[in-house]
Design an enzyme around this catalytic site. Sequence first.
Site, PDB file in Angstrom:
ATOM      1  N   MET A  35       0.840  -1.198   0.000  1.00  0.00           N
ATOM      2  CA  MET A  35       0.000   0.000   0.000  1.00  0.00           C
ATOM      3  C   MET A  35       0.879   1.252   0.000  1.00  0.00           C
ATOM      4  O   MET A  35       0.397   2.350   0.308  1.00  0.00           O
ATOM      5  CB  MET A  35      -0.948  -0.006   1.202  1.00  0.00           C
ATOM      6  CG  MET A  35      -1.906  -1.198   1.165  1.00  0.00           C
ATOM      7  SD  MET A  35      -3.452  -0.918   2.041  1.00  0.00           S
ATOM      8  CE  MET A  35      -2.861  -0.649   3.691  1.00  0.00           C
ATOM      9  N   GLY A  41      10.862  -2.787   5.696  1.00  0.00           N
ATOM     10  CA  GLY A  41      10.087  -4.040   5.705  1.00  0.00           C
ATOM     11  C   GLY A  41       9.668  -4.413   4.285  1.00  0.00           C
ATOM     12  O   GLY A  41       9.858  -5.552   3.834  1.00  0.00           O
ATOM     13  N   HIS A  42       9.145  -3.437   3.565  1.00  0.00           N
ATOM     14  CA  HIS A  42       8.763  -3.689   2.168  1.00  0.00           C
ATOM     15  C   HIS A  42       9.996  -4.076   1.341  1.00  0.00           C
ATOM     16  O   HIS A  42       9.932  -4.957   0.483  1.00  0.00           O
ATOM     17  CB  HIS A  42       8.150  -2.433   1.537  1.00  0.00           C
ATOM     18  CG  HIS A  42       6.877  -1.970   2.169  1.00  0.00           C
ATOM     19  ND1 HIS A  42       6.800  -0.809   2.901  1.00  0.00           N
ATOM     20  CD2 HIS A  42       5.622  -2.498   2.179  1.00  0.00           C
ATOM     21  CE1 HIS A  42       5.548  -0.628   3.312  1.00  0.00           C
ATOM     22  NE2 HIS A  42       4.816  -1.643   2.909  1.00  0.00           N
ATOM     23  N   SER A 190       6.367  -0.130  10.093  1.00  0.00           N
ATOM     24  CA  SER A 190       5.030  -0.004   9.520  1.00  0.00           C
ATOM     25  C   SER A 190       4.874   1.394   8.958  1.00  0.00           C
ATOM     26  O   SER A 190       5.410   2.357   9.520  1.00  0.00           O
ATOM     27  CB  SER A 190       3.986  -0.235  10.624  1.00  0.00           C
ATOM     28  OG  SER A 190       2.719   0.222  10.190  1.00  0.00           O
TER      29      SER A 190
HETATM   30  P1  AMP Z   1       1.428  -2.819   3.530  1.00  0.00           P
HETATM   31  O1  AMP Z   1       1.993  -1.822   2.585  1.00  0.00           O
HETATM   32  O2  AMP Z   1       1.471  -2.374   4.963  1.00  0.00           O
HETATM   33  O3  AMP Z   1       0.104  -3.381   3.100  1.00  0.00           O
HETATM   34  O4  AMP Z   1       2.426  -4.051   3.498  1.00  0.00           O
HETATM   35  C1  AMP Z   1       2.769  -4.682   2.295  1.00  0.00           C
HETATM   36  C2  AMP Z   1       3.517  -5.954   2.595  1.00  0.00           C
HETATM   37  O5  AMP Z   1       4.694  -5.645   3.359  1.00  0.00           O
HETATM   38  C3  AMP Z   1       2.705  -6.942   3.449  1.00  0.00           C
HETATM   39  O6  AMP Z   1       2.952  -8.267   2.979  1.00  0.00           O
HETATM   40  C4  AMP Z   1       3.254  -6.731   4.820  1.00  0.00           C
HETATM   41  O7  AMP Z   1       3.127  -7.866   5.655  1.00  0.00           O
HETATM   42  C5  AMP Z   1       4.705  -6.440   4.525  1.00  0.00           C
HETATM   43  N1  AMP Z   1       5.319  -5.710   5.627  1.00  0.00           N
HETATM   44  C6  AMP Z   1       4.875  -4.563   6.210  1.00  0.00           C
HETATM   45  N2  AMP Z   1       5.680  -4.214   7.238  1.00  0.00           N
HETATM   46  C7  AMP Z   1       6.648  -5.170   7.306  1.00  0.00           C
HETATM   47  C8  AMP Z   1       7.778  -5.373   8.158  1.00  0.00           C
HETATM   48  N3  AMP Z   1       8.076  -4.544   9.157  1.00  0.00           N
HETATM   49  N4  AMP Z   1       8.562  -6.450   7.925  1.00  0.00           N
HETATM   50  C9  AMP Z   1       8.265  -7.325   6.921  1.00  0.00           C
HETATM   51  N5  AMP Z   1       7.225  -7.173   6.086  1.00  0.00           N
HETATM   52  C10 AMP Z   1       6.424  -6.120   6.280  1.00  0.00           C
END
Ligand code: AMP
Length: 286
Positions: A35, A41-42, A190
């Site tokens: 998103m 993390g991404h 996050s």
């Molecule tokens: P999001 O943009 O928050 O929807 O996350 C996109 C992807 O990145 C999802 O698969 C999340 O689980 C992963 N993700 C988000 N934060 C982390 C993190 N700190 N470590 C590993 N993966 C993450």
Amino acid sequence: MQGTGLEITHTIDACRAALAPSRRAGKTQALVPTMGYLHEGHMALVRRARQVADIVSVSIFVNPTQFSDPRDLDLYPRDEERDLAMLREAGVDVVLLPSVADMYPENDETIVEASRLGNILHGAVRPGHFRGVATVVTRLFNIFQPDFACFGEKDYQQLQVIRRMVRDLKFPIEIMPVPTVREPDGLAMSSRNARLTPEDRAAAVVISKALNEAEAEAAKGAPVEALRRIIEATIAGEPRAQLRGLDIVSAGDLSEISGSVDSPVAIMVSAEFGGILLIDQREIFL
Ligand code: AMP
């Protein structure tokens, strides 16, 4: 296509066209759905994707159907330029930034739902959330048709919902889980962390601290009920934190457990800091 730079697409058609030559050439592709408002993390997901496939694709789409609170959706942080610079730097091949109208056409009425896994635990607190996730991920899978897709373990229930969906709906896609990337103090990275006040940011470390304590106690043989008490007490000790969800379940199928921890368990915590909901998890294998 690999090595020729980042191809930025804004429509589903353009994305498919960008991927067609490499598909015809028999190259493998790994997708990282996000998103946006990217962080390390991404990027760990992107690096995993790079390890397993010839072509790495990323989607950036703040998916309205997975938000139950319209205010939360409006306030979701966005920075397209910075995201694209990070993807370019990481050697990503194709990115799709679709419009809501393209992803959810008029008279849209088809949804995907994991009927049990999507409606328990976090899904019971946020009705429709995992339906929104499963529906958008299905659409992304059909757009990109990747061989692999990377998901973070931080969103533990999401990962289980996607795995079940891929198995049930026969998607020929291998799901690659990626361990949670943390800030130096232990807070799970996050996009939402950016919205925390400095005081709440400092307090938010209590979530990973509580999980560490529970893990240490589990290693000493503490039963599920004791782990629950430890986490509740640790989070209650931080006045800025409000515990919103605490689930200690069997890893994988997320069924409820009690008593001694003798098979892999997952602890999922959600807590609010000044109105911002943060989640974290820990899998414990004894
Ligand atoms: P999001 O943009 O928050 O929807 O996350 C996109 C992807 O990145 C999802 O698969 C999340 O689980 C992963 N993700 C988000 N934060 C982390 C993190 N700190 N470590 C590993 N993966 C993450």
